[in-house]
Design a protein around this motif. Structure first.
Motif, PDB file in Angstrom:
ATOM      1  N   ARG A  28      42.414  91.932  33.127  1.00 37.66           N
ATOM      2  CA  ARG A  28      43.256  93.373  33.121  1.00 37.66           C
ATOM      3  C   ARG A  28      44.587  92.958  32.162  1.00 37.66           C
ATOM      4  O   ARG A  28      44.952  93.650  31.411  1.00 37.66           O
ATOM      5  N   ALA A  29      45.088  91.535  32.298  1.00 37.93           N
ATOM      6  CA  ALA A  29      46.330  91.451  31.811  1.00 37.93           C
ATOM      7  C   ALA A  29      46.233  91.304  30.365  1.00 37.93           C
ATOM      8  O   ALA A  29      46.855  91.636  29.570  1.00 37.93           O
ATOM      9  N   GLU A  30      45.067  90.515  30.123  1.00 35.18           N
ATOM     10  CA  GLU A  30      44.614  90.398  28.655  1.00 35.18           C
ATOM     11  C   GLU A  30      44.337  91.741  27.926  1.00 35.18           C
ATOM     12  O   GLU A  30      44.737  91.937  26.731  1.00 35.18           O
ATOM     13  N   LEU A  31      43.730  92.569  28.479  1.00 38.70           N
ATOM     14  CA  LEU A  31      43.376  94.041  28.042  1.00 38.70           C
ATOM     15  C   LEU A  31      44.674  94.707  27.772  1.00 38.70           C
ATOM     16  O   LEU A  31      44.926  95.487  26.832  1.00 38.70           O
ATOM     17  N   GLU A  32      45.794  94.662  28.558  1.00 41.77           N
ATOM     18  CA  GLU A  32      46.929  95.497  28.517  1.00 41.77           C
ATOM     19  C   GLU A  32      47.795  94.867  27.480  1.00 41.77           C
ATOM     20  O   GLU A  32      48.312  95.421  26.507  1.00 41.77           O
ATOM     21  N   ARG A  33      47.562  93.540  27.168  1.00 45.77           N
ATOM     22  CA  ARG A  33      48.442  93.083  26.064  1.00 45.77           C
ATOM     23  C   ARG A  33      47.615  93.357  24.561  1.00 45.77           C
ATOM     24  O   ARG A  33      48.477  93.533  23.743  1.00 45.77           O
ATOM     25  N   TRP A  34      46.468  93.770  24.487  1.00 49.10           N
ATOM     26  CA  TRP A  34      45.716  94.050  23.455  1.00 49.10           C
ATOM     27  C   TRP A  34      46.243  95.556  23.189  1.00 49.10           C
ATOM     28  O   TRP A  34      46.221  96.089  22.091  1.00 49.10           O
ATOM     29  N   PHE A  35      46.258  96.187  24.255  1.00 48.76           N
ATOM     30  CA  PHE A  35      46.756  97.708  24.016  1.00 48.76           C
ATOM     31  C   PHE A  35      48.306  97.757  23.543  1.00 48.76           C
ATOM     32  O   PHE A  35      48.367  98.438  22.785  1.00 48.76           O
ATOM     33  N   GLN A  36      48.907  96.807  23.735  1.00 43.72           N
ATOM     34  CA  GLN A  36      50.125  96.500  23.309  1.00 43.72           C
ATOM     35  C   GLN A  36      50.087  96.343  21.748  1.00 43.72           C
ATOM     36  O   GLN A  36      50.645  96.935  20.893  1.00 43.72           O
ATOM     37  N   ARG A  37      49.367  95.560  21.347  1.00 39.92           N
ATOM     38  CA  ARG A  37      49.025  94.963  20.112  1.00 39.92           C
ATOM     39  C   ARG A  37      48.281  96.243  19.311  1.00 39.92           C
ATOM     40  O   ARG A  37      48.759  96.295  17.971  1.00 39.92           O
ATOM     41  N   LEU A  38      48.050  97.170  19.800  1.00 45.07           N
ATOM     42  CA  LEU A  38      47.318  98.231  19.011  1.00 45.07           C
ATOM     43  C   LEU A  38      47.992  99.510  19.186  1.00 45.07           C
ATOM     44  O   LEU A  38      47.405 100.731  18.900  1.00 45.07           O
ATOM     45  N   ARG A  39      49.276  99.514  19.958  1.00 49.32           N
ATOM     46  CA  ARG A  39      49.932 100.917  20.184  1.00 49.32           C
ATOM     47  C   ARG A  39      50.118 101.595  19.000  1.00 49.32           C
ATOM     48  O   ARG A  39      50.448 102.829  19.020  1.00 49.32           O
ATOM     49  N   HIS A  40      50.179 100.965  17.735  1.00 45.21           N
ATOM     50  CA  HIS A  40      50.357 101.829  16.606  1.00 45.21           C
ATOM     51  C   HIS A  40      49.092 102.592  16.151  1.00 45.21           C
ATOM     52  O   HIS A  40      48.941 103.391  15.360  1.00 45.21           O
ATOM     53  N   ASN A  41      47.866 102.361  16.760  1.00 49.02           N
ATOM     54  CA  ASN A  41      46.774 103.043  16.262  1.00 49.02           C
ATOM     55  C   ASN A  41      46.400 104.109  17.146  1.00 49.02           C
ATOM     56  O   ASN A  41      46.352 103.991  18.440  1.00 49.02           O
ATOM     57  N   ALA A  42      46.162 105.543  16.650  1.00 54.92           N
ATOM     58  CA  ALA A  42      46.134 106.828  17.236  1.00 54.92           C
ATOM     59  C   ALA A  42      44.939 106.581  18.219  1.00 54.92           C
ATOM     60  O   ALA A  42      45.098 107.231  19.347  1.00 54.92           O
ATOM     61  N   LEU A  43      43.779 106.162  17.789  1.00 60.96           N
ATOM     62  CA  LEU A  43      42.766 106.413  18.571  1.00 60.96           C
ATOM     63  C   LEU A  43      42.884 105.378  20.062  1.00 60.96           C
ATOM     64  O   LEU A  43      42.577 105.984  21.050  1.00 60.96           O
ATOM     65  N   VAL A  44      43.385 104.363  19.943  1.00 58.50           N
ATOM     66  CA  VAL A  44      43.273 103.073  20.902  1.00 58.50           C
ATOM     67  C   VAL A  44      44.463 104.038  21.693  1.00 58.50           C
ATOM     68  O   VAL A  44      44.519 103.799  23.171  1.00 58.50           O
ATOM     69  N   ARG A  45      45.408 104.415  21.209  1.00 61.89           N
ATOM     70  CA  ARG A  45      46.656 104.802  21.940  1.00 61.89           C
ATOM     71  C   ARG A  45      46.112 106.043  22.837  1.00 61.89           C
ATOM     72  O   ARG A  45      46.535 106.239  24.289  1.00 61.89           O
ATOM     73  N   GLY A  46      45.132 107.162  22.360  1.00 66.22           N
ATOM     74  CA  GLY A  46      44.604 108.047  23.031  1.00 66.22           C
ATOM     75  C   GLY A  46      43.909 107.497  24.033  1.00 66.22           C
ATOM     76  O   GLY A  46      43.785 108.095  25.153  1.00 66.22           O
ATOM     77  N   LEU A  47      43.008 106.555  23.764  1.00 61.13           N
ATOM     78  CA  LEU A  47      42.184 105.955  24.924  1.00 61.13           C
ATOM     79  C   LEU A  47      43.003 105.371  25.811  1.00 61.13           C
ATOM     80  O   LEU A  47      42.543 105.428  27.180  1.00 61.13           O
ATOM     81  N   HIS A  48      44.000 104.763  25.619  1.00 57.13           N
ATOM     82  CA  HIS A  48      44.923 104.366  26.847  1.00 57.13           C
ATOM     83  C   HIS A  48      45.278 105.366  27.728  1.00 57.13           C
ATOM     84  O   HIS A  48      45.387 105.081  29.134  1.00 57.13           O
TER      85      HIS A  48
ATOM     86  N   GLN B  72      32.528 110.026  19.845  1.00 51.03           N
ATOM     87  CA  GLN B  72      31.811 108.581  19.383  1.00 51.03           C
ATOM     88  C   GLN B  72      32.707 107.509  19.032  1.00 51.03           C
ATOM     89  O   GLN B  72      32.458 106.543  19.419  1.00 51.03           O
ATOM     90  N   SER B  73      34.011 108.051  18.226  1.00 52.64           N
ATOM     91  CA  SER B  73      34.781 106.811  17.879  1.00 52.64           C
ATOM     92  C   SER B  73      35.564 106.266  19.341  1.00 52.64           C
ATOM     93  O   SER B  73      35.650 104.911  19.225  1.00 52.64           O
ATOM     94  N   GLU B  74      35.631 107.005  20.169  1.00 55.10           N
ATOM     95  CA  GLU B  74      36.383 106.592  21.373  1.00 55.10           C
ATOM     96  C   GLU B  74      35.404 105.628  22.264  1.00 55.10           C
ATOM     97  O   GLU B  74      35.740 104.423  22.862  1.00 55.10           O
ATOM     98  N   ARG B  75      33.949 105.832  22.252  1.00 55.11           N
ATOM     99  CA  ARG B  75      32.920 105.225  22.922  1.00 55.11           C
ATOM    100  C   ARG B  75      32.889 104.020  22.159  1.00 55.11           C
ATOM    101  O   ARG B  75      32.536 102.784  22.940  1.00 55.11           O
ATOM    102  N   GLN B  76      33.036 103.825  20.791  1.00 49.94           N
ATOM    103  CA  GLN B  76      32.797 102.714  20.238  1.00 49.94           C
ATOM    104  C   GLN B  76      34.154 101.812  20.593  1.00 49.94           C
ATOM    105  O   GLN B  76      33.896 100.580  20.510  1.00 49.94           O
ATOM    106  N   ALA B  77      35.365 102.570  20.507  1.00 49.49           N
ATOM    107  CA  ALA B  77      36.494 101.552  20.786  1.00 49.49           C
ATOM    108  C   ALA B  77      36.351 100.897  22.046  1.00 49.49           C
ATOM    109  O   ALA B  77      36.785  99.787  22.279  1.00 49.49           O
ATOM    110  N   ILE B  78      35.760 101.540  23.098  1.00 46.30           N
ATOM    111  CA  ILE B  78      35.487 101.206  24.481  1.00 46.30           C
ATOM    112  C   ILE B  78      34.585  99.835  24.382  1.00 46.30           C
ATOM    113  O   ILE B  78      34.879  98.804  24.901  1.00 46.30           O
ATOM    114  N   ALA B  79      33.767  99.978  23.534  1.00 45.74           N
ATOM    115  CA  ALA B  79      32.786  98.743  23.344  1.00 45.74           C
ATOM    116  C   ALA B  79      33.363  97.758  22.553  1.00 45.74           C
ATOM    117  O   ALA B  79      33.142  96.492  23.087  1.00 45.74           O
TER     118      ALA B  79
END
Length: 602
Positions: free
Chosen positions: A447-467, A483-490
């Protein structure tokens, strides 16, 4: 007594007992209460006999008032014992079957992939749900009720002979007829129950599969054909039930007819004995009450035996799962790799079935630590199979695979899959939150590693919306996501645990170009010094790699840096030209949209 497949009651109880053992004291307590209950119920006709012969017939009404108190107290104790034995036994059954359901599902998680390819999903769901429920019913009250009924009938039969041997002779004649009828009923009812379970499993499997693929049926206008197939299965299931109902329908009236016949014989013969002065009125009344109690459990035997047979059949089917050996891949040694490690395929040959075609043929390949390698080739060349072997979803038919100079055939697959992760083009999403679909119920460091990566991807609109949707519950297969959100989860699922090796099976082709670039940049940054294996079905979406491996008909036909292969007349260059021409001829650009599906279900 023997039932399905010749399995005896003793064998059935021996296989079910391990799940009851942790709650044995509660279970035995319920059994004691049940014995006391049966004993108290047998005293009621004796109290009636005493009241009639000693107080009512002589006219001593007032002297027998105390019997009313005794009778009321007995009824109160019977009610209390019914509650206690029901509570103790039912709670034991629910908890034992909870453990059985968990044990069955845990065992399913360890079975090899080939097992699930042979078994319809609906059939397995039936095993874990309906079949366990059938066992729960028989453990709750069924089996003890049958034991109590048999014990009560035997005790009553003894009491009848003690009260009046002459009247007991008439009961014995009809009792023998009841035994014969019951054995005949058992023979046919068992066969009917086996047919019902077989048709039910087929029907559940059909519904599970076709409801999941209903969009395919609609697109190809196959609804009518699917409906006709359902009608066939439904008719078979109904016919099996009709056959069972027929046997249960004749058994109850026959037993009741024998009860009426016995009652008539008892009344006629008992009335004559009373008239002759050889039998008291209280004895006749008590005897008649015992005769009714003698036939009550026999009349209910059809329903109880139905539940008993269902439990036997259900237990046998559950045992089929438990007797299936776990995947040998889970019985290996711990993975002993502390840093970046090479991957080596040495003379790997593989086919899915013993008599099937060879999918891989004498593959020799070494992937260096931190190297980015692309596997390319036509459909069916063996690219995804090679990745499946690396994950130990299957083992090579011949040859070996090494990870960090350790043969993966000797490594526990759980350790191996912690170090090697695969990202699929079509991820399987569960009906849970987006967060749990990424973490797959892991917590803590993941969970901590995932949150770190979300911070690294905060400039990305898709990942920001998924967050923002992390705690939203997904519909079946994530149908409420793009479909793009499902792929981002993968993608996030694959890198959430910081694997040593990352396998991408055309994993990013469903994303928009900007998001694809962003995620590849992230992967390159977090996997620096680690190994990345890309399975590329469409070469014009292939990112920068160190080496390209071309597979053709299960064999490596060429390998090398992509720039070098493109400079000469290589198979890789030919494949790239063919795909570019196909994209041009279809009137669409060679862009990473609309990819062919590569499913995680495989």
């Amino acid at each position: 007594m023997r039932t399905t497949a010749g399995m005896s009651v003793r064998a059935f109880l021996r296989r079910v007992w391990p799940y009851v053992r942790p709650y044995r004291y509660r279970f035995l307590g319920g059994l004691v209460y049940l014995g006391l209950l049966a004993g108290l119920e047998l005293t009621l006709p004796l109290w009636t006999k005493l009241a009639i012969d000693r107080y009512f017939v002589p006219g001593r009404w007032s002297a027998g008032v105390w019997l009313l108190g005794v009778y009321a107290l007995t009824l109160g104790l019977i009610g209390l014992l019914q509650y206690l034995q029901g509570y103790f036994i039912d709670v034991t059954a629910y908890r034992a079957m909870r453990d059985l359901r968990c044990h069955t599902f845990r065992h399913l998680l360890t079975l090899p992939i080939a097992f699930f390819q042979r078994q319809p999903t609906g059939k397995l769901v039936t095993r874990v749900t309906n079949d366990v429920d059938a066992l729960q019913e028989i453990l709750g009250q069924g089996i003890l009720s049958i034991i109590a009924d048999v014990g009560t009938s035997v005790a009553i039969f003894g009491l009848l002979w003690w009260i009046s041997p002459v009247l007991a002779l008439s009961v014995t004649a009809t009792a023998l007829m009841v035994v014969g009828v019951s054995f005949l009923f058992q023979r046919y009812a068992q066969r009917a129950q086996e047919d019902i379970r077989t048709w039910l499993a087929r029907l559940n499997g059909f519904l599970q599969e076709h409801i999941g693929g209903i969009s395919t049926l609609q697109v190809h206008r196959a609804e009518a054909q699917a409906f006709r197939e359902l009608q066939t299965l439904n008719q078979g299931y109904t016919q099996a039930y009709v056959s069972a109902v027929f046997h249960y329908a004749w058994y109850y009236p026959v037993i009741r007819a024998l009860e009426v016949l016995t009652s008539v014989l008892v009344l006629v013969l008992g009335g004559w004995l009373f008239y002759e002065g050889r039998l008291t009125l209280g004895t006749l009344v008590a005897f008649f009450q015992y005769v009714q109690r003698f036939f009550e459990p026999l009349a209910d035997l059809s329903d109880k035996y139905n539940a008993f047979l269902q439990a036997f059949v259900a237990e046998a089917r559950i045992q089929e799962i438990h007797q299936t050996l776990s995947d040998p891949a889970y019985r290996g040694q711990p993975l002993n790799v502390t840093g970046p490690a090479p991957i080596a395929f040495r003379h790997v040959t593989f086919r899915y079935t013993p008599d099937g075609p060879w999918v891989l043929k004498d593959v020799n390949l070494v992937i260096r630590p931190g190297e980015r390698v692309a596997l390319v080739g036509p459909t069916g060349a063996g690219k995804t199979t090679l990745a499946a072997l690396l994950l130990r979803l299957y083992d090579p038919t011949l040859g070996s695979i090494e990870f960090g100079h350790q043969s993966i055939q000797e490594v526990d697959a759980r350790d191996l899959r912690r170090a090697i992760r695969m990202i699929f083009q079509e991820p399987f999403l569960f009906s849970d939150t987006a967060l749990q679909n990424i973490l797959l119920y892991r917590d803590g460091t993941a969970r901590a590693e995932l949150e770190r990566w979300f911070q690294r991807l905060r400039h990305n609109a898709l990942v920001r919306g998924l967050h923002q949707k992390l705690h939203e519950t997904l519909h079946e297969r994530g149908s409420n996501l793009a479909q793009s959100e499902r792929q981002a989860i993968a993608v996030l699922r694959g890198i959430a645990t910081d694997p040593r090796v990352l396998i991408l099976d055309e994993a990013l082709s469903a994303l928009d170009p900007q998001t694809e670039r962003d995620l590849y940049e992230l992967i390159e940054s977090v996997t620096r010094g680690r190994t990345v294996l890309l399975i590329a079905h469409r070469l014009y979406t292939l990112p920068a790699v160190d080496r390209v491996i071309v597979l053709w008909d299960g064999q490596i036909v060429e390998e090398g840096p992509p720039q070098e292969l493109l400079r000469r007349d290589s198979v890789f260059a030919s494949l790239l030209r063919v795909q570019a021409l196909e994209a041009y001829g279809s009137g669409r650009p060679a862009a990473p949209e609309d990819p062919p599906a590569a499913s995680e279900d495989a």
